[in-house]
Scaffold this motif. Structure first.
Motif: not given
Length: 215
Positions: A44, A47, A159-163
């Motif tokens: 996290h 990111r 990734d940007d979507g939290g995946r």
């Protein structure tokens, strides 16, 4: 000590390249990492820092899995957490050092356990340190193909979507089998032997595949 025969059946299946698909292994690894709070904290933070092409790689991933497979403490044997990124716009040491400071500041609970490197500049210092040339890399994931053991070539990020995204250029069957396999793409026999000795001392369940032609 937990033996391989006591591994959960699902992990035994994943260790067999013919008994499960690679997507099964990628999904299982993502699920394992998602269950480990400190790994997710690192992911996290990476990111949120928005470093270019940044990943958590190698020991912090495969050693975490081995500790879960063998029911050891999660930090057992983990010397550091390797974080890589790729920024070809500034190859200076000062720029890399500034990123190291940013990451250390954002993850104070991991002081002394983070190894942050810009993969775009590894070729500038590698030969002086290790005595052999190292080609310029094309991206962060290109570096995984140079690891001494194929088993160690694994990376994760959000990734940007939290995946949770996992990448392993040589596959994950050896990781789940606790099998250390040489990578002949680089002449790293000495490094492979050193890592193998350390790994098998910490995880006696490991199968160490000999470097072909080695002693």
């Amino acid at each position: 000590m937990t033996s391989k025969t006591r591994f959960p059946a699902a992990y035994n299946r994943l260790a067999d390249p013919y008994a499960a698909s690679e997507q099964d292994r990628l999904d299982a690894l993502a699920q394992i990492l998602a269950s480990v709070p400190h790994v997710m904290t690192i992911l996290h933070t990476l990111r949120d820092l928005a470093l270019p092409d940044a990943w958590l790689v190698s020991g912090g991933i495969y050693q975490t899995v081995w500790n879960i497979l063998t029911e050891r403490p999660l930090f057992h044997g983990i010397k550091d957490f390797d974080i890589i990124y790729f920024d070809g716009t500034d190859l200076s040491y000062d720029a890399e050092d500034a990123v190291i400071t940013r990451v250390d500041t954002a993850l104070p609970d991991f002081a002394g356990l983070l190894e942050v490197r810009n993969q775009a500049r590894v070729h500038l210092w590698y030969e002086q340190r290790f005595g052999r040339p190292y080609r310029p890399l094309d991206c962060a994931m290109d570096s995984l193909t140079t690891y001494a053991a194929r088993t160690h070539a694994v990376a994760a990020r959000l990734d940007d979507g939290g995946r949770l995204v996992v990448h392993a250029p040589f596959g994950l069957a050896n990781l789940f089998a606790m099998r250390l396999v040489p990578n002949y793409l680089q002449p790293n026999q000495e490094t492979y032997a050193e890592k193998g000795a350390r790994m098998t001392a910490l995880w006696p369940e490991l199968e160490l595949v000999a470097w072909e032609g080695g002693t």
